[in-house]
Write a protein that holds these residues in place. Sequence first.
Motif, mmCIF file in Angstrom:
data_model
loop_
_atom_site.group_PDB
_atom_site.id
_atom_site.type_symbol
_atom_site.label_atom_id
_atom_site.label_comp_id
_atom_site.label_asym_id
_atom_site.label_seq_id
_atom_site.Cartn_x
_atom_site.Cartn_y
_atom_site.Cartn_z
ATOM 1 N N LEU A 1 4.250 1.444 3.417
ATOM 2 C CA LEU A 1 5.253 0.454 2.801
ATOM 3 C C LEU A 1 5.969 1.249 1.663
ATOM 4 O O LEU A 1 7.117 1.250 1.626
ATOM 5 C CB LEU A 1 4.661 -0.769 2.295
ATOM 6 C CG LEU A 1 5.712 -1.898 1.769
ATOM 7 C CD1 LEU A 1 6.812 -2.229 2.468
ATOM 8 C CD2 LEU A 1 4.945 -3.029 1.054
ATOM 9 N N SER A 2 5.286 1.730 0.682
ATOM 10 C CA SER A 2 5.834 2.527 -0.461
ATOM 11 C C SER A 2 6.711 3.658 0.282
ATOM 12 O O SER A 2 8.032 3.924 -0.519
ATOM 13 C CB SER A 2 4.813 3.101 -1.264
ATOM 14 O OG SER A 2 3.960 3.915 -0.918
ATOM 15 N N CYS A 3 6.304 4.289 1.036
ATOM 16 C CA CYS A 3 7.113 5.372 1.611
ATOM 17 C C CYS A 3 8.199 5.225 2.183
ATOM 18 O O CYS A 3 9.449 5.430 2.099
ATOM 19 C CB CYS A 3 6.282 6.346 2.643
ATOM 20 S SG CYS A 3 4.957 7.169 1.996
ATOM 21 N N LYS A 4 8.055 3.786 3.247
ATOM 22 C CA LYS A 4 9.441 3.361 3.849
ATOM 23 C C LYS A 4 10.440 2.886 2.727
ATOM 24 O O LYS A 4 11.609 3.155 2.913
ATOM 25 C CB LYS A 4 9.099 2.353 4.656
ATOM 26 C CG LYS A 4 8.172 2.733 6.091
ATOM 27 C CD LYS A 4 9.113 3.190 6.964
ATOM 28 C CE LYS A 4 9.855 2.117 7.758
ATOM 29 N NZ LYS A 4 10.602 2.909 8.855
ATOM 30 N N ARG A 5 9.908 2.477 1.466
ATOM 31 C CA ARG A 5 10.978 1.963 0.663
ATOM 32 C C ARG A 5 11.738 3.021 0.033
ATOM 33 O O ARG A 5 12.806 2.803 -0.223
ATOM 34 C CB ARG A 5 9.954 0.914 -0.206
ATOM 35 C CG ARG A 5 9.969 -0.462 0.208
ATOM 36 C CD ARG A 5 9.008 -1.369 -0.829
ATOM 37 N NE ARG A 5 8.913 -2.735 -0.449
ATOM 38 C CZ ARG A 5 8.532 -3.674 -0.940
ATOM 39 N NH1 ARG A 5 8.004 -3.333 -2.428
ATOM 40 N NH2 ARG A 5 8.434 -4.855 -0.338
ATOM 41 N N SER A 6 10.790 4.256 -0.379
ATOM 42 C CA SER A 6 11.593 5.203 -0.785
ATOM 43 C C SER A 6 12.624 5.960 -0.015
ATOM 44 O O SER A 6 13.663 6.319 -0.592
ATOM 45 C CB SER A 6 10.326 6.045 -1.561
ATOM 46 O OG SER A 6 9.730 6.858 -0.379
ATOM 47 N N THR A 7 12.238 6.095 1.251
ATOM 48 C CA THR A 7 13.352 6.729 2.157
ATOM 49 C C THR A 7 14.577 5.685 2.392
ATOM 50 O O THR A 7 15.564 6.033 2.709
ATOM 51 C CB THR A 7 12.518 7.104 3.377
ATOM 52 O OG1 THR A 7 11.821 5.912 3.820
ATOM 53 C CG2 THR A 7 11.506 8.097 3.146
ATOM 54 N N ALA A 8 14.234 4.428 2.436
ATOM 55 C CA ALA A 8 15.395 3.458 2.544
ATOM 56 C C ALA A 8 16.348 3.618 1.304
ATOM 57 O O ALA A 8 17.536 3.775 1.523
ATOM 58 C CB ALA A 8 14.592 2.055 2.615
ATOM 59 N N ILE B 1 16.404 14.783 -7.762
ATOM 60 C CA ILE B 1 16.136 13.357 -7.767
ATOM 61 C C ILE B 1 15.017 12.980 -6.943
ATOM 62 O O ILE B 1 14.870 13.643 -5.790
ATOM 63 C CB ILE B 1 17.523 12.682 -7.154
ATOM 64 C CG1 ILE B 1 18.801 12.916 -7.800
ATOM 65 C CG2 ILE B 1 17.209 11.272 -7.076
ATOM 66 C CD1 ILE B 1 19.958 12.644 -7.011
ATOM 67 N N THR B 2 14.123 12.527 -7.433
ATOM 68 C CA THR B 2 12.928 11.961 -6.658
ATOM 69 C C THR B 2 12.917 10.586 -6.738
ATOM 70 O O THR B 2 13.034 9.801 -8.040
ATOM 71 C CB THR B 2 11.537 12.595 -7.362
ATOM 72 O OG1 THR B 2 11.597 13.889 -7.452
ATOM 73 C CG2 THR B 2 10.339 12.064 -6.613
ATOM 74 N N VAL B 3 12.580 10.029 -5.573
ATOM 75 C CA VAL B 3 12.599 8.532 -5.416
ATOM 76 C C VAL B 3 11.141 8.209 -4.880
ATOM 77 O O VAL B 3 10.523 8.750 -4.065
ATOM 78 C CB VAL B 3 13.379 7.907 -4.284
ATOM 79 C CG1 VAL B 3 13.253 6.227 -4.179
ATOM 80 C CG2 VAL B 3 15.051 8.291 -4.498
ATOM 81 N N GLU B 4 10.356 7.310 -5.893
ATOM 82 C CA GLU B 4 9.066 6.798 -5.782
ATOM 83 C C GLU B 4 9.151 5.427 -5.417
ATOM 84 O O GLU B 4 9.419 4.575 -6.122
ATOM 85 C CB GLU B 4 8.300 7.299 -7.076
ATOM 86 C CG GLU B 4 8.004 8.674 -7.243
ATOM 87 C CD GLU B 4 7.030 8.932 -8.360
ATOM 88 O OE1 GLU B 4 6.705 9.946 -8.635
ATOM 89 O OE2 GLU B 4 6.568 7.956 -9.048
ATOM 90 N N GLY B 5 8.313 5.044 -4.315
ATOM 91 C CA GLY B 5 7.881 3.609 -4.065
ATOM 92 C C GLY B 5 6.542 3.338 -4.641
ATOM 93 O O GLY B 5 5.567 4.126 -4.653
ATOM 94 N N HIS B 6 6.525 2.158 -5.157
ATOM 95 C CA HIS B 6 5.195 1.639 -5.789
ATOM 96 C C HIS B 6 4.955 0.096 -5.188
ATOM 97 O O HIS B 6 5.924 -0.534 -5.191
ATOM 98 C CB HIS B 6 5.137 1.608 -7.280
ATOM 99 C CG HIS B 6 5.499 2.931 -7.655
ATOM 100 N ND1 HIS B 6 4.266 3.701 -8.178
ATOM 101 C CD2 HIS B 6 6.636 3.667 -8.148
ATOM 102 C CE1 HIS B 6 4.821 4.923 -8.825
ATOM 103 N NE2 HIS B 6 6.164 4.822 -8.659
ATOM 104 N N ALA C 1 11.559 12.200 -1.397
ATOM 105 C CA ALA C 1 11.010 10.679 -1.584
ATOM 106 C C ALA C 1 9.364 10.927 -1.642
ATOM 107 O O ALA C 1 8.796 11.802 -1.224
ATOM 108 C CB ALA C 1 11.258 10.213 -0.015
ATOM 109 N N ALA C 2 8.957 10.016 -2.027
ATOM 110 C CA ALA C 2 7.608 9.752 -2.327
ATOM 111 C C ALA C 2 6.891 8.650 -2.503
ATOM 112 O O ALA C 2 7.594 7.554 -2.855
ATOM 113 C CB ALA C 2 7.020 10.497 -3.600
ATOM 114 N N GLY C 3 5.810 8.222 -1.791
ATOM 115 C CA GLY C 3 5.084 6.746 -1.584
ATOM 116 C C GLY C 3 4.000 6.886 -2.488
ATOM 117 O O GLY C 3 2.902 7.529 -2.252
#
Length: 326
Positions: free
Chosen positions: A261-268, A238-243, A286-288
Amino acid sequence: MKKTIGTVLTIASFIIPVMVSCVSQKEYEEIKELQAAYYDEARLCKYELEENQKILDELNEKVRVLSAQKEKMQADTLRLVQELERVQSDCGLMQKQNEELITRLKGSKSADEVASLMEEIQTLQNELINRENALFKAERNLNDKQKELEIKNARINELTALLDSTGHRMNSLKDSLRAALTSYQADGLEVYYKNGRIYVSLAEQLLFRTARWDVDDKGAAAIRELSQILANHPDINITVEGHTDNNPYAGSGNIVDNWDLSCKRSTAIIRILLENRNLSPARVSAAGRAEYCPVDSAGTAAARKKNRRSEIILTPDVEKFMEIIR
């Protein structure tokens, strides 16, 4: 699939103009939304069909390469068998000649004739030894090739079975996700294939307020439902990417820019996923991506809205494939 898509689009384009003349403005707007939904579903079906075909083509190419290697090995094996038969024939002929010389030697009376026969026998025996060595080498090469061929056959069979099994499991997972998350689709949740992976795309409106990274209650509920399904698929990474969009970050606090912001959202999102104790953290990353991987490059407000998203990317464990291909 193509016929179905065409039929949907044809029906939609036909019924809308007819119905507009006899319905209220509100009903007209509802019908327009229905038409848009038909087109969206048609495009999604077409995209999935193309992605599935791409994956199938790649896997078929791997099987084709292995099959070509197998055919070459079969040809090499046949050549070695023929060489082995030839060497065996030569050895048999030389053995017969050696026996004939020994018989002549026993009946010989002259010392010169005996010496000549002994020299001829020695030469023949030396040649026979060389031939027997060649025969031994050919037999060993043939055995090695046959073992290698057996291994190659096993790898082809194993890879084919694993591909079939993985494709079935990924399709099953996609269907399970769509069924479980249907109620969130109107809020900007999509499940689709892309480059051999399953993507769960969540629009910003479902998860976050503008410039914030704390997940809203409805978005958190969707993530928790997703985690329940993923916990039952331990072989899926599972990889979560924030955009974000390309507007500079305008908030305050510890966030500097869209990267943050994108990193914080993916880790959240990951923290909510990992509330499920049956979901191993080792499977999750996690990835931003900030604004640098847009889905729509147009500079419009609608394009920026599409780009503000989070993607949960599900990938089958490729280590099993690599172990077979190596």
